[in-house]
Each structure stands twice: as structure tokens, then as C-alpha cells.
Design a protein around this motif. Structure first.
Motif, PDB file in Angstrom:
ATOM      1  N   ASP A 152       0.762  -1.109   0.062  1.00 23.93           N
ATOM      2  CA  ASP A 152      -0.124  -0.106   0.042  1.00 23.93           C
ATOM      3  C   ASP A 152       1.084   1.302  -0.018  1.00 23.93           C
ATOM      4  N   ILE A 153       0.534   2.367  -0.213  1.00 25.72           N
ATOM      5  CA  ILE A 153       0.971   3.783  -0.563  1.00 25.72           C
ATOM      6  C   ILE A 153      -0.132   4.617   0.238  1.00 25.72           C
ATOM      7  N   LYS A 154       0.466   5.372   1.147  1.00 22.01           N
ATOM      8  CA  LYS A 154      -0.528   6.292   1.697  1.00 22.01           C
ATOM      9  C   LYS A 154       0.275   7.777   1.764  1.00 22.01           C
ATOM     10  N   PRO A 155      -0.248   8.861   1.734  1.00 25.69           N
ATOM     11  CA  PRO A 155       0.293  10.237   1.676  1.00 25.69           C
ATOM     12  C   PRO A 155       0.889  10.545   3.181  1.00 25.69           C
ATOM     13  N   TYR A 156       1.983  11.084   3.457  1.00 26.49           N
ATOM     14  CA  TYR A 156       2.327  11.458   4.752  1.00 26.49           C
ATOM     15  C   TYR A 156       1.710  13.046   4.949  1.00 26.49           C
ATOM     16  N   ILE A 157       1.141  12.908   6.233  1.00 23.17           N
ATOM     17  CA  ILE A 157       0.369  14.035   6.646  1.00 23.17           C
ATOM     18  C   ILE A 157       0.855  14.883   7.719  1.00 23.17           C
ATOM     19  N   PRO A 158       1.603  15.970   7.460  1.00 21.18           N
ATOM     20  CA  PRO A 158       2.489  16.747   8.577  1.00 21.18           C
ATOM     21  C   PRO A 158       1.670  16.700   9.802  1.00 21.18           C
ATOM     22  N   PHE A 159       0.318  17.262   9.791  1.00 22.81           N
ATOM     23  CA  PHE A 159      -0.369  17.656  10.970  1.00 22.81           C
ATOM     24  C   PHE A 159      -0.571  16.309  11.834  1.00 22.81           C
ATOM     25  N   ALA A 160      -0.683  15.110  11.168  1.00 22.58           N
ATOM     26  CA  ALA A 160      -1.117  13.927  11.842  1.00 22.58           C
ATOM     27  C   ALA A 160       0.163  13.098  12.340  1.00 22.58           C
ATOM     28  N   ASP A 161       1.169  13.187  11.183  1.00 29.15           N
ATOM     29  CA  ASP A 161       2.136  12.250  11.290  1.00 29.15           C
ATOM     30  C   ASP A 161       3.441  12.807  11.999  1.00 29.15           C
ATOM     31  N   CYS A 162       3.413  14.310  12.027  1.00 37.33           N
ATOM     32  CA  CYS A 162       4.757  14.649  12.704  1.00 37.33           C
ATOM     33  C   CYS A 162       4.430  15.001  13.998  1.00 37.33           C
ATOM     34  N   HIS A 163       5.304  14.505  14.969  1.00 41.21           N
ATOM     35  CA  HIS A 163       5.401  14.484  16.470  1.00 41.21           C
ATOM     36  C   HIS A 163       6.647  15.234  16.908  1.00 41.21           C
TER      37      HIS A 163
END
Length: 244
Positions: A152-163
Motif C-alpha cells: 500500500d501507498i499512503k500520503p504522509y500528512i504533517p499535522f497527523a504524522d509529525c510529532h
């Protein structure tokens, strides 16, 4: 119950396990091409993807596929006995970051020797190429062997994936020691200019098996972008001796 199936395979410059970075972005210039299976090679399936800078890839470890030489591969646990599972998985592994000598829980690592051979990698999206056979996704920084199946391929979403507040556990206490690479100019010219930065990054990460006793006179061989790159390592200095 439905079974996982590959939607694509990635083409990279590393056909063997030996030399593959131990995490994505340790070699940020490594190039990869994600080529879809015919059923999924649809323009509509990637519409809007080019507006993202990074992607998540879900993929399959292939622990049973050898690479390098037997002495270069960490025999920490047995290989998978059948596709999709690893009946001989171990609850503890020896991460290279700990020198290949100390054990920690498998779920506290990113070791490929897991109950299920599923990998997760973040890559930089370089571009989406339109071809007569469908879209091809060009990425940078992947830690995948050539031919690895992509689930699978999914977009990296900064507000959700960056901590930014995240901590790195035991890894932060054990920084990785990069090597100094001596790569003579006469040998560099043999490698395509756009492939050279990725090769140097791979060598800098030290492809050798962690925890083993290493002979500074030993010549190691790395398969990269159609070349046989031979090198020696003395302490923290790596010297490229030939490129075939």
C-alpha cells in the motif's frame, strides 16, 4: 478473510540485503521507482498524489532471500517458513545500533525478523511519471531491496504524522557511528553521477554485519546500480578499492 496482495514492486539500486540502509533517509539520495501491477496501474488511482512531499510505504520483508555473502548477513533468527508469517520469530533481537550484541524486545525495534514480515517506510516523493504502462512513482530515501513487494501507498500528512515531542527510546542513547569514506576520483567516475551520492551514503552507514569481528584486510563487495563496489574498512575509515 482476504489475503494481502502486492499492488506494486519497487526498483532500487540495491539487489541484495547487504548494503540496504537500516532505516529510511539514512541514505536520502537513494533512488527508487514504484512500478504498479497492471491491475493497479491507473492514472485515477494516483490523482492528487504529486501534491504531497512524502509517502508511507507498506511492504513485505523477504528474509529468506540471501544477499551479500553468508558472513555478511546477521543470522539472528531463522527465516520465514511460509509466506506471510514467521513461525520461528524471536521475541528479542540484536539491533545493529547496539552493536549486534545486546538484545531488546522485537516490538521495541524495526528489525525485519518479526511475526509478520510487514515493513513500514517513509520516503520522499520525487515525481510521478506518466508512462504508456501507467504511472510510475519516483521516490528518494527508501530502505528497500530491489523488487520488494509494495502492499500500500499512503500520503504522509504533517499535522497527523509529525510529532516534534516524540522521543526515541534506547536509540537516542546509542548514536550510530558513520564511517569516513575514501572514494578515489578515478573510481567515482565509473558510477553514474546521479547514482553516486546514494552510493556514498550507503557506504557511510557501514553495510557490514554489526557485532562481528572484522578484518581490516578483508575486501567486501557491494552490489549497487549494476556495479560491484569493493571496499575495505579499518576502524572508522572505509576505502573503496575497485568498482566493477
Amino acid at each position: 478473510m482476504s489475503c494481502l496482495r502486492a499492488i506494486a514492486h519497487i526498483r532500487t539500486d540495491l539487489p541484495q540485503k547487504f548494503g540496504i540502509p537500516r532505516n529510511s533517509f539514512l541514505a536520502p539520495h537513494l533512488q527508487g521507482r514504484i512500478v504498479f501491477e497492471p491491475e493497479f496501474a491507473l492514472e485515477s488511482a494516483v490523482a492528487g498524489l504529486e501534491f504531497f512531499s512524502h509517502l508511507w510505504l507498506l511492504w513485505q520483508f523477504e528474509n529468506g532471500t540471501p544477499g551479500g555473502t553468508a558472513a555478511d548477513i546477521a543470522p539472528d533468527t531463522a527465516t520465514a517458513s511460509r509466506p506471510g508469517t514467521n513461525d520461528a520469530w524471536s521475541p528479542t533481537v540484536r539491533p545493529p545500533r547496539l552493536g549486534g550484541t545486546e538484545r531488546v524486545g522485537v516490538f521495541a525495534t524495526r528489525s525485519p525478523f518479526r511475526p509478520n514480515p510487514i515493513g513500514l517506510t517513509c520516503v520522499a516523493l520525487d515525481r510521478v511519471e506518466r508512462t504508456p504502462d501507467g504511472p510510475v512513482i519516483h521516490v528518494l530515501g527508501a530502505d528497500l531491496r530491489d523488487g520488494t513487494p509494495i502492499y500500500d501507498i499512503k500520503p504522509y500528512i504533517p499535522f497527523a504524522d509529525c510529532h516534534p515531542e516524540a522521543t526515541g527510546g534506547w536509540i537516542e542513547k546509542n548514536p550510530w557511528q558513520e564511517l569516513d569514506v575514501d572514494f578515489p576520483e578515478s573510481l567515482r567516475t565509473i558510477v553514474d553521477a546521479d547514482k553516486l551520492p546514494g552510493l556514498i551514503e550507503v557506504l557511510r552507514q557501514d553495510p557490514r554485519r554489526a557485532g562481528a569481528k572484522h578484518d581490516p584486510e578483508r575486501v567486501y563487495h557491494l552490489a549497487y546500480a549494476g556495479h560491484d563496489v569493493a571496499f575495505t574498512v579499518d576502524n572508522t575509515s572505509l576505502t573503496v578499492v575497485s568498482v566493477g
